[in-house]
Design an enzyme around this catalytic site. Structure first.
Site, PDB file in Angstrom:
ATOM      1  N   MET A 112      48.783  66.160  15.118  1.00 21.14           N
ATOM      2  CA  MET A 112      47.931  67.251  14.650  1.00 21.14           C
ATOM      3  C   MET A 112      46.452  66.872  14.669  1.00 21.14           C
ATOM      4  O   MET A 112      45.611  67.662  15.089  1.00 21.14           O
ATOM      5  CB  MET A 112      48.337  67.674  13.238  1.00 21.14           C
ATOM      6  CG  MET A 112      49.798  68.103  13.104  1.00 21.14           C
ATOM      7  SD  MET A 112      50.236  69.536  14.110  1.00 21.14           S
ATOM      8  CE  MET A 112      49.415  70.842  13.211  1.00 21.14           C
ATOM      9  N   SER A 175      46.947  57.634   9.340  1.00 18.42           N
ATOM     10  CA  SER A 175      47.399  58.593  10.349  1.00 18.42           C
ATOM     11  C   SER A 175      47.211  57.987  11.731  1.00 18.42           C
ATOM     12  O   SER A 175      46.145  57.455  12.040  1.00 18.42           O
ATOM     13  CB  SER A 175      46.603  59.901  10.255  1.00 18.42           C
ATOM     14  OG  SER A 175      46.881  60.725  11.376  1.00 18.42           O
ATOM     15  N   THR A 245      55.397  55.413   3.236  1.00 18.41           N
ATOM     16  CA  THR A 245      54.374  55.192   4.243  1.00 18.41           C
ATOM     17  C   THR A 245      54.039  56.507   4.934  1.00 18.41           C
ATOM     18  O   THR A 245      54.682  57.538   4.704  1.00 18.41           O
ATOM     19  CB  THR A 245      54.860  54.216   5.339  1.00 18.41           C
ATOM     20  OG1 THR A 245      55.936  54.838   6.071  1.00 18.41           O
ATOM     21  CG2 THR A 245      55.336  52.902   4.780  1.00 18.41           C
ATOM     22  N   TYR A 318      58.782  65.768   2.996  1.00 20.08           N
ATOM     23  CA  TYR A 318      58.138  66.808   3.810  1.00 20.08           C
ATOM     24  C   TYR A 318      59.064  67.191   4.957  1.00 20.08           C
ATOM     25  O   TYR A 318      59.653  68.272   4.962  1.00 20.08           O
ATOM     26  CB  TYR A 318      56.765  66.340   4.302  1.00 20.08           C
ATOM     27  CG  TYR A 318      56.040  67.305   5.229  1.00 20.08           C
ATOM     28  CD1 TYR A 318      56.563  68.555   5.560  1.00 20.08           C
ATOM     29  CD2 TYR A 318      54.814  66.972   5.768  1.00 20.08           C
ATOM     30  CE1 TYR A 318      55.892  69.430   6.408  1.00 20.08           C
ATOM     31  CE2 TYR A 318      54.127  67.847   6.624  1.00 20.08           C
ATOM     32  CZ  TYR A 318      54.679  69.062   6.940  1.00 20.08           C
ATOM     33  OH  TYR A 318      54.014  69.925   7.783  1.00 20.08           O
ATOM     34  N   THR A 319      59.258  66.281   5.926  1.00 22.66           N
ATOM     35  CA  THR A 319      60.067  66.621   7.097  1.00 22.66           C
ATOM     36  C   THR A 319      61.484  67.021   6.701  1.00 22.66           C
ATOM     37  O   THR A 319      62.062  67.944   7.288  1.00 22.66           O
ATOM     38  CB  THR A 319      60.094  65.445   8.083  1.00 22.66           C
ATOM     39  OG1 THR A 319      58.744  65.128   8.460  1.00 22.66           O
ATOM     40  CG2 THR A 319      60.892  65.781   9.326  1.00 22.66           C
TER      41      THR A 319
END
Length: 351
Positions: A112, A175, A245, A318-319
């Site tokens: 992203m 990131s 992480t 999240y995922t």
């Protein structure tokens, strides 16, 4: 309910499905239909870095980058929400397509690139949020065109802007989708950066009359020696907490997948083992006064328990929500509750 909605959602482009999900969530929240999507978990009070959490299961940064869905997300039963990553100036992120769903593997690859509306827009959105049923974390980063030598300026600017509204602030150094960002985790660079931000944190605490915890989000792709070096710095600088992480640039268990060669960070089930090893090593090298949030690969209650067993004080997902739906929150809370109760029973039986 989500199991009925998911097949239709998965026919869409991954990034479009993300946007549709958030739009649907807001509609369900404002219409009062959200209880049909998920059952609110019973409280499981937890304390970490001086904050009280209604339960230890939070939402990781990345889902709500601009803080536009805070009310609806808290209504799903999360014990805390982390929004962002936000940067000083708006930026579009990387070119599309930049988000890829690996359904069978319960994984996502993203590049992203910190796409967001900028910290000023996020601050306005947070100020307008009405429902905060737990702590709100704000994840901050640097702009893509800011050289690493000036990164501290970006982080300090964001820290100053969000300090009054955040319950904690996460410094995102990990990131893989911003060129050179992970170099900020190198020992001497990390020491200088955190030192400057700790000074800013203390100045802001005096100005606002309260201490807002500062957490550092680490990558899973560090060598053991790099983890140990980072832990030394984090301990020396007395950071409040560490998130272990972020996503990985490696492709565990995915070498033959047609999307394995896509550039970006991998999240979801294949990340669980790798991220948990980093978490465990950090716990070994950090004092209990530095709280750990375990994130990476949580797709069921047992995964959340594995993070707690490795030393996490809190967990984030999240995922896993993409594949399991919002019921994952309650499943994780109940699994951690059973672990706590079993641990308490064990202690009682030995006394």
């Amino acid at each position: 309910m989500y199991s009925l909605f998911r097949p239709l959602l998965f026919t869409c482009d991954t990034e479009r499905a993300h946007d549709i999900s958030l739009c649907t969530l807001d509609i369900a929240y404002h219409s009062g239909a959200l209880p049909l999507l998920t059952r609110h978990p019973r409280p499981l009070p937890t304390t970490a870095f001086g904050l009280n959490f209604p339960n230890p299961v939070g939402l990781a940064a990345g889902l709500d980058k601009n803080g536009t869905h805070i009310d609806a997300l808290f209504a799903l039963g999360f014990g805390f929400i982390e929004i962002g990553t936000t940067t000083p100036r708006p930026q579009p992120g990387n070119p599309k397509p930049r988000l890829f769903r690996l359904t069978q593997q319960q994984a996502v690859i993203n590049r992203m690139g910190f796409n967001n509306l900028g910290v000023d827009a996020l601050v306005r959105n947070v100020a307008g949020a009405r429902q905060r049923n737990g702590p709100l974390g704000i994840n901050i980063g640097k702009n893509k065109d800011t050289p690493n030598e000036q990164a501290s300026n970006d982080y300090r600017y964001c820290l100053e802007r969000v300090y009054a509204l955040a319950d904690y602030v996460t410094i995102n150094l990990s990131s893989p989708n911003t060129a050179g960002l992970r170099a900020l985790q190198e020992e001497q660079t990390l020491r200088r950066l955190i030192g400057e931000l700790r000074e800013a944190q203390e100045t802001l605490a005096a100005k606002h009359g309260r201490h807002v915890p500062m957490l550092i989000k680490m990558a899973p792709d560090l060598s053991d020696s790099d983890i140990d070096a980072a832990a030394r710095v984090l301990n020396e600088m007395s950071v409040d907490g560490v998130i272990a992480t972020n996503t990985t640039v490696t492709r565990p268990l995915l070498r033959q997948h047609r999307l394995a060669s896509e550039t970006g960070g991998l999240s979801g089930a294949p990340l669980l083992g790798q991220s948990t090893l980093v978490l465990r090593r950090l716990r070994t090298h950090l004092p209990e006064t530095i709280a750990l949030i375990g994130v990476g690969g949580i797709c069921c209650g047992a995964d959340a328990v594995a993070k707690m067993a490795a030393g996490a004080n809190l967990v984030q997902c999240y995922t896993g929500l993409i594949f399991k739906g919002p019921q994952l929150v309650g499943e994780c809370v109940e699994a951690i509750r059973r672990r706590r109760e079993a641990s308490s029973s064990g202690r009682a039986s030995t006394q």
